[in-house]
Scaffold this active site. Structure first.
Site, short mmCIF file in Angstrom:
data_model
loop_
_atom_site.label_atom_id
_atom_site.label_comp_id
_atom_site.label_asym_id
_atom_site.label_seq_id
_atom_site.Cartn_x
_atom_site.Cartn_y
_atom_site.Cartn_z
CG HIS A 1 -3.49 8.40 1.87
ND1 HIS A 1 -2.16 8.51 2.19
CD2 HIS A 1 -3.54 8.24 0.52
CE1 HIS A 1 -1.44 8.41 1.09
NE2 HIS A 1 -2.24 8.25 0.08
CB CYS B 1 -0.68 12.78 -3.04
SG CYS B 1 0.19 11.54 -4.00
CG HIS C 1 -5.29 9.22 -3.56
ND1 HIS C 1 -4.91 10.35 -2.85
CD2 HIS C 1 -4.23 8.40 -3.51
CE1 HIS C 1 -3.66 10.21 -2.44
NE2 HIS C 1 -3.22 9.02 -2.81
CG HIS D 1 -2.53 3.91 -2.21
ND1 HIS D 1 -2.15 4.03 -3.52
CD2 HIS D 1 -2.35 5.14 -1.66
CE1 HIS D 1 -1.74 5.27 -3.75
NE2 HIS D 1 -1.86 5.97 -2.64
CG ASP E 1 -9.05 -3.86 5.54
OD1 ASP E 1 -8.65 -3.37 4.47
OD2 ASP E 1 -9.74 -4.90 5.59
CG HIS E 2 -12.53 -1.95 3.57
ND1 HIS E 2 -11.60 -2.95 3.44
CD2 HIS E 2 -13.29 -2.02 2.44
CE1 HIS E 2 -11.80 -3.61 2.30
NE2 HIS E 2 -12.82 -3.06 1.67
CD GLU F 1 1.28 5.65 -1.03
OE1 GLU F 1 1.56 6.11 0.09
OE2 GLU F 1 1.32 6.34 -2.07
#
Lengths: 138, 138, 138, 138, 138, 138
Positions: free
Chosen positions: D16, D35, D41, D43, D81-82, D127
């Site tokens: 994100h 950020c 980047h 998480h 996810d991914h 996060e």
């Protein structure tokens, strides 16, 4: 002289993508699955750096852990944290950022800076709490 | 005969201070930073004791883990838990209580009590979840 | 407006002792057990600070977590980390440093600095991974 | 009738970026720091979904946890996810993907599917292991 | 008077099985899946017991945590640890040992023994690190 | 060629009992303590499987972790999860299910399926977070 191993854990959060530039999307998706997602995904990485050596009789240290933390931050974490591992890191250019490849490159970044008689013994990179890679320089 | 390694984790909470008695405050502060605080600080330590050996066909054990826990408590943890590592422990007298020095002394306290054919293989002492030391007796 | 709660975890390592100055050693030992050890013991504390409020439409934040971290470090952690909680902290003078008393004093140190419309909702202080105290200001 | 709360933890890894499209790079960098990195980047997120209700006397369940897991996967995790939370998720279009905004949108995705008499009580989104957001629908 | 909440985590390992005695195997398997396995399965349970109350000015305690640990061991953990929850526990007779039912019965076992003015506030039972139940007595 | 080690963690929940069939109850209780409980007890096991080898230049992998997970599930976890280790598993027939014996049998189940040039290097089985066994095939 007895050898002790000390480890410092550090962390960084980064985006990446597994894909071979010379392959088309369909082949990348077949080989790398969701990890090939064109728009990236990311992880909270944990990095364990282990240094081995004799214990200094004055300090009781194999190596000052603050020095170890500072040098790993300077040579590794500052470059990777909140970055894209495929795009933003000069020393990862041309490297497919699998956990295996990352842990070897991170070793190379740290190893020259460990002050003798201590030596770098092991680097472990956790991509998730259930998957990690380890490199010992051999 | 195949060798298996078993590990038992124990814990203790203790105060300590890193300082060389022959150095003045200013030098201790420069070398050890906040760890030299005259009025002590402390940690929740985790201690992982690994024993290796063949598996007894009757019990399926390398060594009875309750026996291992009891002997580590008796020879190590009972002396360290809720104590000051600089002041309260006879077998740490004159020892600067760095994680490195502690893990070597703890090895010496445990090693003579491991019943053959099992042998002590590794002691790991965690000072925090992000910093630990390991000793293998060599 | 919907309210969201955000939490930041910080940590510090400190020495302390549980004892009433007006009681003799024997009574302190009877009431507080090993925690009364005259030469102190210590812990790795984890501190969870929870702030609640509406979400700012510009930032998507209840409150900037970096600001939250900075203010808790400035008003709490910098004073406690690698210190003796009985001796070294002006705002703990005369306070018996049980987890309960610590978490209430830490609340008082943080609460005035949370910028409206966010409010401090909960402070949790972990003395070990198996024992913690929580305060909500009421 | 007594009410019990049950929680299931799930996880996903995603990329994100925090940035307001109407702001220029310099302002985004000033407000969101690292950020705002243009190349993203990411998480490892952990997601805790809590459902409350009476206990069914036949099953001993507030709700079948496999059903809960399946519905959260179907309506939330499979989409995230991914993936890239700014680019790849239809129900996050136009949403600045802060932890606060994510946890509210995830609540809205899950809440209609909890079978009465159970109700969704709390959603927590981690996060990192040191930073999380919580939403209770009010 | 301000109220503080304190929590002590304990653990036990036990076998159990989810099945209604009046149902046949096929129905139990359909409703409870693998949890209905006739020969049992088991878990490492973690149990968090939270007590709330004013802080005693003499001790700085809501309640002596050693007392809390001892009473939970005596009334709960000693009966459950290394036992079969369907067969070995008198106070679970006739109870289908789902996490929900267990957490309510455990509450009932602890609640009468909390010394006033402290009160039992919350019991959380973890069946795995990714699944838990919480009961607050209402 | 440099060798990297990769590890995948998996989990299963199972019941078991430690007892020698040729011993009477009293002797089993004396040797194995509560682990000999006739009605079983159980654990949440964590299983770490480490594979070592050169890194494939096309994929950046020592071995595809999805393949590793699938083969360990197929040959180990699917047989053990939500089962009784003394009664339900054909390849554990006649095996006293101590952590030591389990980790050696699990090695034997996995080792033939690791595709060359990768090799199985280490299997670690956690019976609780404070007790585990490790086998390296020698």
């Amino acid at each position: 002289m007895p050898r002790v191993r000390i480890t410092r854990r550090l962390h960084f959060s980064a985006a990446h993508r597994l894909a071979q530039p010379e392959w088309d999307d369909e082949k990348n998706r077949r080989v790398f699955g969701d990890c090939a997602n064109r728009n990236w995904h990311g992880h909270n990485y944990e990095l364990d750096v282990t240094v081995a050596g004799p214990v200094d009789p004055d300090t009781g240290y194999v190596m000052d852990l603050k020095d170890l933390k500072d040098l790993v931050n300077r040579h590794v974490v500052d470059d990777l944290d909140h970055r894209n591992l495929n795009l933003d890191v000069s020393w990862l250019e041309g490297v497919l950022p699998s956990t295996e490849n990352l842990v070897m490159r991170i070793w190379e970044r740290i190893e020259p800076h460990i002050p003798a008689p201590a030596t770098l013994e092991r680097v472990v990179l956790w991509e998730t709490p259930r998957h990690w890679a380890e490199y010992r320089g051999d």
